[in-house]
Scaffold this motif. Structure first.
Motif, PDB file in Angstrom:
ATOM      1  N   TYR A  17       0.511   8.519   0.095  1.00  0.00           N
ATOM      2  CA  TYR A  17       0.102   9.377  -1.024  1.00  0.00           C
ATOM      3  C   TYR A  17      -0.036  10.822  -0.563  1.00  0.00           C
ATOM      4  CZ  TYR A  17      -2.888  11.564  -4.514  1.00  0.00           C
ATOM      5  OH  TYR A  17      -3.404  12.427  -5.444  1.00  0.00           O
ATOM      6  N   PHE A  18      -0.658  11.029   0.586  1.00  0.00           N
ATOM      7  CA  PHE A  18      -0.915  12.380   1.087  1.00  0.00           C
ATOM      8  C   PHE A  18       0.387  13.138   1.352  1.00  0.00           C
ATOM      9  CE2 PHE A  18      -1.904  15.519   4.384  1.00  0.00           C
ATOM     10  CZ  PHE A  18      -2.986  16.158   3.813  1.00  0.00           C
ATOM     11  N   ILE A  19       1.391  12.434   1.832  1.00  0.00           N
ATOM     12  CA  ILE A  19       2.684  13.090   2.075  1.00  0.00           C
ATOM     13  C   ILE A  19       3.240  13.654   0.773  1.00  0.00           C
ATOM     14  CG2 ILE A  19       5.083  12.726   2.781  1.00  0.00           C
ATOM     15  CD1 ILE A  19       4.055  10.605   4.741  1.00  0.00           C
TER      16      ILE A  19
ATOM     17  N   PRO B  88       0.813  -1.226   0.000  1.00  0.00           N
ATOM     18  CA  PRO B  88       0.000   0.000   0.000  1.00  0.00           C
ATOM     19  C   PRO B  88       0.842   1.271   0.000  1.00  0.00           C
ATOM     20  CG  PRO B  88      -0.865  -1.596   1.571  1.00  0.00           C
ATOM     21  CD  PRO B  88       0.468  -2.100   1.139  1.00  0.00           C
ATOM     22  N   VAL B  89       1.943   1.256   0.736  1.00  0.00           N
ATOM     23  CA  VAL B  89       2.815   2.438   0.778  1.00  0.00           C
ATOM     24  C   VAL B  89       3.416   2.700  -0.594  1.00  0.00           C
ATOM     25  CG1 VAL B  89       4.883   3.458   1.810  1.00  0.00           C
ATOM     26  CG2 VAL B  89       3.305   2.139   3.232  1.00  0.00           C
ATOM     27  N   LEU B  90       3.826   1.635  -1.273  1.00  0.00           N
ATOM     28  CA  LEU B  90       4.356   1.797  -2.631  1.00  0.00           C
ATOM     29  C   LEU B  90       3.292   2.347  -3.575  1.00  0.00           C
ATOM     30  CD1 LEU B  90       6.624  -1.335  -3.261  1.00  0.00           C
ATOM     31  CD2 LEU B  90       7.320   1.018  -2.784  1.00  0.00           C
ATOM     32  N   PHE B  91       2.070   1.859  -3.458  1.00  0.00           N
ATOM     33  CA  PHE B  91       0.993   2.364  -4.307  1.00  0.00           C
ATOM     34  C   PHE B  91       0.827   3.872  -4.094  1.00  0.00           C
ATOM     35  CE2 PHE B  91      -1.306  -2.020  -4.178  1.00  0.00           C
ATOM     36  CZ  PHE B  91      -0.372  -2.521  -5.061  1.00  0.00           C
ATOM     37  N   GLY B  92       0.874   4.282  -2.842  1.00  0.00           N
ATOM     38  CA  GLY B  92       0.752   5.706  -2.537  1.00  0.00           C
ATOM     39  C   GLY B  92       1.890   6.517  -3.118  1.00  0.00           C
ATOM     40  N   MET B  93       3.077   5.952  -3.101  1.00  0.00           N
ATOM     41  CA  MET B  93       4.235   6.645  -3.664  1.00  0.00           C
ATOM     42  C   MET B  93       4.154   6.703  -5.185  1.00  0.00           C
ATOM     43  SD  MET B  93       7.214   5.086  -1.155  1.00  0.00           S
ATOM     44  CE  MET B  93       8.559   6.086  -1.820  1.00  0.00           C
ATOM     45  N   PHE B  94       3.692   5.604  -5.805  1.00  0.00           N
ATOM     46  CA  PHE B  94       3.553   5.577  -7.261  1.00  0.00           C
ATOM     47  C   PHE B  94       2.599   6.664  -7.744  1.00  0.00           C
ATOM     48  CE2 PHE B  94       4.382   0.711  -7.298  1.00  0.00           C
ATOM     49  CZ  PHE B  94       5.744   0.942  -7.264  1.00  0.00           C
ATOM     50  N   ALA B  95       1.539   6.904  -6.983  1.00  0.00           N
ATOM     51  CA  ALA B  95       0.477   7.816  -7.419  1.00  0.00           C
ATOM     52  C   ALA B  95       0.760   9.282  -7.119  1.00  0.00           C
ATOM     53  CB  ALA B  95      -0.843   7.411  -6.761  1.00  0.00           C
ATOM     54  N   SER B  96       1.836   9.556  -6.413  1.00  0.00           N
ATOM     55  CA  SER B  96       2.116  10.932  -5.986  1.00  0.00           C
ATOM     56  C   SER B  96       3.481  11.403  -6.453  1.00  0.00           C
ATOM     57  CB  SER B  96       2.039  11.018  -4.456  1.00  0.00           C
ATOM     58  OG  SER B  96       3.030  10.174  -3.862  1.00  0.00           O
ATOM     59  N   GLN B  97       3.729  12.676  -6.248  1.00  0.00           N
ATOM     60  CA  GLN B  97       5.052  13.227  -6.504  1.00  0.00           C
ATOM     61  C   GLN B  97       5.999  12.752  -5.408  1.00  0.00           C
ATOM     62  OE1 GLN B  97       6.076  15.133  -9.122  1.00  0.00           O
ATOM     63  NE2 GLN B  97       4.030  14.839 -10.010  1.00  0.00           N
ATOM     64  N   PHE B  98       7.162  12.248  -5.810  1.00  0.00           N
ATOM     65  CA  PHE B  98       8.089  11.727  -4.800  1.00  0.00           C
ATOM     66  C   PHE B  98       8.492  12.820  -3.828  1.00  0.00           C
ATOM     67  CE2 PHE B  98      12.469  11.127  -3.295  1.00  0.00           C
ATOM     68  CZ  PHE B  98      12.278   9.972  -2.549  1.00  0.00           C
TER      69      PHE B  98
ATOM     70  N   THR C  34       1.141   4.831 -12.527  1.00  0.00           N
ATOM     71  CA  THR C  34       2.065   5.830 -13.074  1.00  0.00           C
ATOM     72  C   THR C  34       1.711   6.265 -14.485  1.00  0.00           C
ATOM     73  OG1 THR C  34       3.553   4.039 -13.767  1.00  0.00           O
ATOM     74  CG2 THR C  34       3.995   5.076 -11.632  1.00  0.00           C
ATOM     75  N   GLN C  35       1.108   5.353 -15.275  1.00  0.00           N
ATOM     76  CA  GLN C  35       0.852   5.660 -16.684  1.00  0.00           C
ATOM     77  C   GLN C  35      -0.572   6.180 -16.918  1.00  0.00           C
ATOM     78  OE1 GLN C  35       3.247   5.575 -19.069  1.00  0.00           O
ATOM     79  NE2 GLN C  35       4.628   5.056 -17.383  1.00  0.00           N
ATOM     80  N   TYR C  36      -1.530   5.743 -16.121  1.00  0.00           N
ATOM     81  CA  TYR C  36      -2.923   6.079 -16.414  1.00  0.00           C
ATOM     82  C   TYR C  36      -3.626   6.836 -15.303  1.00  0.00           C
ATOM     83  CZ  TYR C  36      -2.205   2.786 -20.229  1.00  0.00           C
ATOM     84  OH  TYR C  36      -1.721   2.159 -21.333  1.00  0.00           O
ATOM     85  N   LEU C  37      -3.152   6.726 -14.081  1.00  0.00           N
ATOM     86  CA  LEU C  37      -3.829   7.395 -12.967  1.00  0.00           C
ATOM     87  C   LEU C  37      -3.256   8.779 -12.727  1.00  0.00           C
ATOM     88  CD1 LEU C  37      -6.141   6.788 -11.047  1.00  0.00           C
ATOM     89  CD2 LEU C  37      -4.484   5.957  -9.389  1.00  0.00           C
ATOM     90  N   ASN C  38      -1.969   8.959 -12.996  1.00  0.00           N
ATOM     91  CA  ASN C  38      -1.340  10.259 -12.768  1.00  0.00           C
ATOM     92  C   ASN C  38      -1.650  11.235 -13.903  1.00  0.00           C
ATOM     93  OD1 ASN C  38      -0.229   9.546 -10.339  1.00  0.00           O
ATOM     94  ND2 ASN C  38       1.715   8.865 -11.205  1.00  0.00           N
TER      95      ASN C  38
ATOM     96  N   THR D 243      -9.528  11.844  -5.632  1.00  0.00           N
ATOM     97  CA  THR D 243     -10.094  10.553  -6.033  1.00  0.00           C
ATOM     98  C   THR D 243      -9.045   9.452  -6.205  1.00  0.00           C
ATOM     99  OG1 THR D 243     -10.012  11.277  -8.349  1.00  0.00           O
ATOM    100  CG2 THR D 243     -12.081  11.611  -7.160  1.00  0.00           C
ATOM    101  N   LYS D 244      -7.784   9.823  -6.397  1.00  0.00           N
ATOM    102  CA  LYS D 244      -6.744   8.798  -6.512  1.00  0.00           C
ATOM    103  C   LYS D 244      -6.683   7.934  -5.259  1.00  0.00           C
ATOM    104  CE  LYS D 244      -3.530  11.402  -9.477  1.00  0.00           C
ATOM    105  NZ  LYS D 244      -2.156  11.947  -9.537  1.00  0.00           N
ATOM    106  N   MET D 245      -7.027   8.534  -4.139  1.00  0.00           N
ATOM    107  CA  MET D 245      -6.956   7.817  -2.873  1.00  0.00           C
ATOM    108  C   MET D 245      -7.939   6.646  -2.849  1.00  0.00           C
ATOM    109  SD  MET D 245      -6.594  11.109  -0.337  1.00  0.00           S
ATOM    110  CE  MET D 245      -5.768  10.333   1.050  1.00  0.00           C
ATOM    111  N   ILE D 246      -9.036   6.781  -3.584  1.00  0.00           N
ATOM    112  CA  ILE D 246     -10.015   5.691  -3.651  1.00  0.00           C
ATOM    113  C   ILE D 246      -9.381   4.464  -4.296  1.00  0.00           C
ATOM    114  CG2 ILE D 246     -12.227   4.962  -4.609  1.00  0.00           C
ATOM    115  CD1 ILE D 246     -13.097   7.901  -4.507  1.00  0.00           C
ATOM    116  N   TYR D 247      -8.655   4.683  -5.401  1.00  0.00           N
ATOM    117  CA  TYR D 247      -7.975   3.577  -6.082  1.00  0.00           C
ATOM    118  C   TYR D 247      -6.941   2.927  -5.167  1.00  0.00           C
ATOM    119  CZ  TYR D 247      -9.917   5.013 -10.611  1.00  0.00           C
ATOM    120  OH  TYR D 247     -10.754   5.306 -11.658  1.00  0.00           O
ATOM    121  N   ILE D 248      -6.133   3.760  -4.529  1.00  0.00           N
ATOM    122  CA  ILE D 248      -5.057   3.256  -3.669  1.00  0.00           C
ATOM    123  C   ILE D 248      -5.622   2.390  -2.549  1.00  0.00           C
ATOM    124  CG2 ILE D 248      -3.224   3.923  -2.056  1.00  0.00           C
ATOM    125  CD1 ILE D 248      -2.965   6.517  -3.767  1.00  0.00           C
ATOM    126  N   PHE D 249      -6.678   2.895  -1.915  1.00  0.00           N
ATOM    127  CA  PHE D 249      -7.267   2.159  -0.793  1.00  0.00           C
ATOM    128  C   PHE D 249      -7.932   0.873  -1.256  1.00  0.00           C
ATOM    129  CE2 PHE D 249     -10.594   0.988   2.153  1.00  0.00           C
ATOM    130  CZ  PHE D 249      -9.963   1.092   3.380  1.00  0.00           C
TER     131      PHE D 249
END
Length: 243
Positions: free
Chosen positions: A132-134, A19-29, A239-243, A141-147
């Motif tokens: 992701y929030f960090i 889950p932590v990796l998913f959050g990192m993938f979806a956000s700016q590092f 990284t390719q479709y959600l961001n 809405t990205k948070m819905i996918y991650i969760f």
């Protein structure tokens, strides 16, 4: 004197990391994500040792001493993250009710209860949101996918493992596992083909391995391989479709 309990469940490592990796993938590092990631491991070790102490018939306070060391390290790692954005404390607050449920079942020595499993899964899934929030500093809405990806995957894993170990003679769990994985796969393809592909091995192993005699170690190795497969495809999707 301090004592430490070594986590002996392979699935626990996947729940800590994915889950932590998913959050990192979806956000700016953000470097604070790495601090949180390290702290999250320490928090898990802290909680794991506390729960182990609680469920002991003959209490050994040395485990509490060991858990406090992990908690101290976690706090030190989290101080810069909290100073960066104090709102992350909201996520930890959201975890507390589910942690209380885990504590209750540990005290009853009934950690295999489904509600206990679902509560733990919820905590780890919230950690993905926190990660992701960090990076993004906002709720969206990205948070819905991650969760949901995290939660639904680990619920499926829970049903599968029960059919292989604790409930392998309970036909009810067989059909619950089969149905859950099949419906989950269909929904995954509806979301996106990459997500669908990611969940194909989960259905395959739920059906192919059912009824077979497999040692817990082998089951764990298969789950690690499946977790890596899902992480790769979900990572590509994010990284390719959600961001």
């Amino acid at each position: 004197m301090m004592k430490f309990k070594k986590p002996n469940q392979h699935g626990a490592w996947a729940m800590i990391i994915m889950p932590v990796l998913f959050g990192m993938f979806a956000s700016q590092f953000n470097v604070y994500q790495l601090l949180f990631f390290a702290a999250w491991f320490m928090i898990f070790f802290f909680i794991d040792n506390v729960l182990f102490y609680v469920k002991q018939r003959k209490k050994n306070f040395a485990y509490i001493k060991g858990s406090l060391l992990f908690l101290t390290i976690a706090i030190v790692l989290l101080i810069p993250v909290v100073l960066y954005d104090y709102r992350i404390l909201l996520f930890f607050a959201a975890m507390l009710p589910f942690g209380a449920i885990n504590l209750y079942f540990a005290s009853k020595r009934n950690e295999r209860h489904l509600l206990n499993d679902f509560s733990a899964i919820t905590i780890f899934s919230i950690a993905g949101l926190l990660s992701y929030f960090i990076g993004e500093g906002q709720f969206d809405t990205k948070m819905i996918y991650i969760f949901l990806i995290s939660f639904l995957y680990f619920v499926g894993t829970t049903f599968y493992v029960k059919t292989m170990i604790r409930e392998k003679k309970n036909i009810k769990y067989k059909y619950i596992s089969y149905s859950y994985h099949l419906i989950g796969l269909i929904l995954a393809f509806i979301v996106h083909p990459l997500i669908g592909v990611a969940f194909i091995p989960s259905l395959m192993r739920a059906v192919a391995f059912y009824g077979k005699q497999m040692k817990p170690m082998k089951i764990g190795i298969v789950e690690i391989a499946n977790a890596v497969f899902i992480t790769v495809f979900v990572g590509i999707f994010i990284t390719q479709y959600l961001n």
